[in-house]
Scaffold this motif. Structure first.
Motif, PDB file in Angstrom:
ATOM      1  N   CYS A  50       0.892  -1.327   0.010  1.00 46.42           N
ATOM      2  CA  CYS A  50       0.122   0.095  -0.007  1.00 46.42           C
ATOM      3  C   CYS A  50       0.940   1.333   0.094  1.00 46.42           C
ATOM      4  O   CYS A  50       2.132   1.151   0.434  1.00 46.42           O
ATOM      5  N   MET A  51       0.328   2.400  -0.763  1.00 46.19           N
ATOM      6  CA  MET A  51       0.872   3.772  -0.526  1.00 46.19           C
ATOM      7  C   MET A  51      -0.009   4.339   0.494  1.00 46.19           C
ATOM      8  O   MET A  51      -1.142   3.875   0.841  1.00 46.19           O
ATOM      9  N   TRP A  52       0.275   5.610   0.809  1.00 48.01           N
ATOM     10  CA  TRP A  52      -0.597   6.406   1.627  1.00 48.01           C
ATOM     11  C   TRP A  52      -1.106   7.655   0.765  1.00 48.01           C
ATOM     12  O   TRP A  52      -0.427   8.204  -0.100  1.00 48.01           O
ATOM     13  N   LEU A  53      -2.501   8.080   1.089  1.00 47.61           N
ATOM     14  CA  LEU A  53      -2.867   9.313   0.567  1.00 47.61           C
ATOM     15  C   LEU A  53      -3.668  10.045   1.587  1.00 47.61           C
ATOM     16  O   LEU A  53      -4.243   9.626   2.485  1.00 47.61           O
ATOM     17  N   PHE A 142       1.776  -8.235  -7.704  1.00 48.76           N
ATOM     18  CA  PHE A 142       1.799  -7.739  -9.036  1.00 48.76           C
ATOM     19  C   PHE A 142       1.503  -6.260  -8.736  1.00 48.76           C
ATOM     20  O   PHE A 142       0.279  -5.826  -8.106  1.00 48.76           O
ATOM     21  N   ARG A 143       2.265  -5.202  -9.148  1.00 51.33           N
ATOM     22  CA  ARG A 143       1.982  -3.893  -8.829  1.00 51.33           C
ATOM     23  C   ARG A 143       0.844  -3.444  -9.947  1.00 51.33           C
ATOM     24  O   ARG A 143       0.882  -3.681 -11.119  1.00 51.33           O
ATOM     25  N   LEU A 144      -0.112  -2.580  -9.363  1.00 49.66           N
ATOM     26  CA  LEU A 144      -1.074  -1.500 -10.134  1.00 49.66           C
ATOM     27  C   LEU A 144      -0.472  -0.450 -10.478  1.00 49.66           C
ATOM     28  O   LEU A 144       0.323  -0.001  -9.505  1.00 49.66           O
ATOM     29  N   PRO A 145      -0.735   0.369 -11.524  1.00 47.68           N
ATOM     30  CA  PRO A 145      -0.572   1.858 -11.893  1.00 47.68           C
ATOM     31  C   PRO A 145      -1.258   2.503 -10.433  1.00 47.68           C
ATOM     32  O   PRO A 145      -2.151   2.251 -10.118  1.00 47.68           O
ATOM     33  N   THR A 146      -0.042   3.536  -9.914  1.00 47.03           N
ATOM     34  CA  THR A 146      -0.649   4.218  -8.865  1.00 47.03           C
ATOM     35  C   THR A 146      -1.908   5.219  -8.943  1.00 47.03           C
ATOM     36  O   THR A 146      -2.587   5.489  -7.929  1.00 47.03           O
ATOM     37  N   SER A 147      -2.380   5.091 -10.308  1.00 44.29           N
ATOM     38  CA  SER A 147      -3.757   6.033 -10.380  1.00 44.29           C
ATOM     39  C   SER A 147      -4.924   5.027  -9.973  1.00 44.29           C
ATOM     40  O   SER A 147      -6.096   5.819  -9.619  1.00 44.29           O
ATOM     41  N   GLN A 172       6.878   8.518  -2.929  1.00 49.43           N
ATOM     42  CA  GLN A 172       5.768   8.370  -3.709  1.00 49.43           C
ATOM     43  C   GLN A 172       4.623   8.744  -3.446  1.00 49.43           C
ATOM     44  O   GLN A 172       3.583   9.240  -4.025  1.00 49.43           O
ATOM     45  N   SER A 173       4.389   8.453  -2.159  1.00 50.74           N
ATOM     46  CA  SER A 173       2.965   8.956  -1.400  1.00 50.74           C
ATOM     47  C   SER A 173       3.017  10.701  -1.425  1.00 50.74           C
ATOM     48  O   SER A 173       1.774  11.103  -1.621  1.00 50.74           O
ATOM     49  N   LEU A 174       4.122  11.072  -0.896  1.00 55.35           N
ATOM     50  CA  LEU A 174       4.056  12.724  -0.858  1.00 55.35           C
ATOM     51  C   LEU A 174       3.948  13.210  -2.315  1.00 55.35           C
ATOM     52  O   LEU A 174       3.197  14.271  -2.507  1.00 55.35           O
ATOM     53  N   SER A 175       4.488  12.725  -3.270  1.00 50.73           N
ATOM     54  CA  SER A 175       4.315  13.151  -4.702  1.00 50.73           C
ATOM     55  C   SER A 175       2.835  12.925  -5.058  1.00 50.73           C
ATOM     56  O   SER A 175       2.240  14.075  -5.774  1.00 50.73           O
ATOM     57  N   ALA A 176       2.162  11.884  -4.913  1.00 52.41           N
ATOM     58  CA  ALA A 176       0.851  11.477  -5.335  1.00 52.41           C
ATOM     59  C   ALA A 176      -0.036  12.418  -4.551  1.00 52.41           C
ATOM     60  O   ALA A 176      -1.221  13.004  -4.919  1.00 52.41           O
ATOM     61  N   GLY A 177       0.243  13.119  -3.373  1.00 53.27           N
ATOM     62  CA  GLY A 177      -0.515  13.891  -2.445  1.00 53.27           C
ATOM     63  C   GLY A 177      -0.160  15.376  -2.679  1.00 53.27           C
ATOM     64  O   GLY A 177      -0.870  16.095  -1.854  1.00 53.27           O
ATOM     65  N   ALA A 178       0.619  15.833  -3.545  1.00 56.27           N
ATOM     66  CA  ALA A 178       1.045  17.151  -3.831  1.00 56.27           C
ATOM     67  C   ALA A 178      -0.124  17.940  -3.984  1.00 56.27           C
ATOM     68  O   ALA A 178      -0.955  17.592  -5.009  1.00 56.27           O
ATOM     69  N   GLY A 179      -0.477  18.929  -3.331  1.00 55.81           N
ATOM     70  CA  GLY A 179      -1.517  19.853  -3.302  1.00 55.81           C
ATOM     71  C   GLY A 179      -2.410  19.424  -2.492  1.00 55.81           C
ATOM     72  O   GLY A 179      -3.527  20.482  -2.295  1.00 55.81           O
ATOM     73  N   TYR A 180      -2.288  18.350  -1.663  1.00 60.17           N
ATOM     74  CA  TYR A 180      -3.229  18.516  -0.306  1.00 60.17           C
ATOM     75  C   TYR A 180      -2.236  18.343   0.965  1.00 60.17           C
ATOM     76  O   TYR A 180      -1.174  18.374   0.955  1.00 60.17           O
TER      77      TYR A 180
END
Length: 398
Positions: A50-53, A142-147, A172-180
């Protein structure tokens, strides 16, 4: 191909809003002690499942963040160094997320079924040998796209600073959560193929077949002409008889071969070529194998719940499954008001057994008729005499 495009664009699989549930479904995370959530969350985090959002980044139909649940199902072996504790198979309750997406069919139509083996004929001096390999924790390899992450939030709220280590995933989590705001509470979001996703079966079957037939690594690809699958006829040689073949059922690989009695002993000392090539492909892609489930050129083996006895040329359900069916039947007969789900589960167990004894299924017609007429507003009911007799007849038939 189409599966790659679908996996790369989750939004294209969203149902029209007119088909969404009126309210986001809920799913709970089953914990014996809610205070243990940070411990479980850190295990999922450190293992890269898991990643974090932040909560604001999650898919939120109607303004309500969509959060899925987690639970465990016991496996038939204990935790290492703790024989009193059973291992649990981690399953995601993705009913909330599944309610908003179309299913990716993938290669679900190619799933083999055991009764295809009934078309294999053995001469008096022939034996059927089976080799098997099983992936470990396949649905989280198997990894899924982070989208997909924002659609697969699980568990309970947790802050990013409560998660230890895994610097790469943190970045990766901080990058995906950029703007929040990433300093407040958020959720773990599954980024590997999860058990519980409605599309997992079709995707898993497609991935495994592609590894073996298209991108095996250094070794040769397995021939599709020799594959046993639902959408094709049983592989055969110039004599129109089955001689050898292989099949994939999700995380399980099996190869079959017919050998003469004069070559049986030598064949059992070797590893079949397709079994060896499948092992090599898994090693190339760093796919772990369950060593306790590895079988090489065995005369007797269990595949997809059926026991193949290659020395006598028979295929039947396992003794354990028959005993389970008998136990369920006696329990239902002895219950004054059984729950409707008990009867449905018991009937499903017997339905599997019936595929090996088709004529016997006729005795069960009264059970199916009763299930079909069962009032939807009642959960328990007294079983009619004819239903109890049908259950008893099946027990005697075993």
């Amino acid at each position: 191909g189409q599966i790659r495009e679908q996996l790369g664009d989750p939004e294209s699989l969203l149902l029209p809003e007119s088909e969404w549930p009126p309210h986001p479904p809920r799913a709970s995370t089953q914990l014996s002690d809610p205070a243990e959530w940070p411990l479980l969350a850190n295990e999922l985090w450190t293992r890269g499942l898991c990643m974090w959002l932040p909560t604001a980044a999650l898919f939120s139909p109607g303004g309500t963040p969509l959060v899925n649940g987690l639970f465990g199902v016991p496996k038939p072996k204990p935790v290492a160094d703790h024989p009193e504790l059973p291992q649990l198979r981690l399953i995601c309750n993705l009913v909330p997320s599944n309610s908003y997406f179309r299913v990716i069919r993938g290669d679900i139509d190619d799933l083999p079924y055991t009764l295809q083996w009934n078309a294999i004929t053995l001469l008096e001096d022939e034996f059927l040998l089976i080799s098997q390999e099983d992936m470990s924790s396949a649905f989280y390899l198997f990894r899924l796209p982070t989208s997909w992450a924002r659609y697969f939030a699980v568990g309970k709220p947790i802050r990013l600073d409560q998660l230890r280590g895994n610097a790469q995933l943190r970045a990766q989590s901080l990058s995906a959560g950029a703007g929040y705001d990433c300093s407040g509470p958020g959720y773990l979001c599954v980024i590997t193929l999860p058990m519980g996703w409605a599309s997992a079966t079709g995707v898993m079957q497609a991935v495994h077949r592609a590894i073996l037939t298209q991108r095996p690594g250094k070794g040769p690809p397995l021939p599709t002409a020799a594959e046993i699958r639902k959408t094709g006829i049983l592989p055969h040689g110039p004599d129109q008889r089955f001689n050898e073949g292989w099949q994939v059922y999700l995380d399980n690989f099996a190869s079959l071969s017919v050998v003469r009695a004069s070559k049986l002993e030598a064949a059992q000392r070797e590893v079949s070529r397709w079994h060896a090539e499948a092992r090599a492909a898994w090693q190339h892609w760093h796919i772990p194998s369950a060593s306790d489930k590895s079988v090489s050129n065995a005369i007797t083996a269990t595949e997809l719940g059926a026991e193949s006895r290659g020395h006598v040329g028979t295929l039947a359900t396992t003794r354990e499954r028959r005993l389970a069916g008998i136990a369920v039947a006696f329990h239902l007969i002895g219950c004054f008001h059984p729950h409707r789900m008990w009867l449905a589960t018991g009937a499903g167990c017997w339905n599997f057994i019936f595929q090996f004894r088709r004529p016997a299924s006729g005795v069960f017609s009264s059970v199916w008729d009763f299930i079909a007429r069962w009032e939807a507003n009642g959960t328990t009911v007294r079983l009619p005499v004819q239903v109890c007799r049908a259950l008893q007849d099946e027990v005697h038939g075993q």
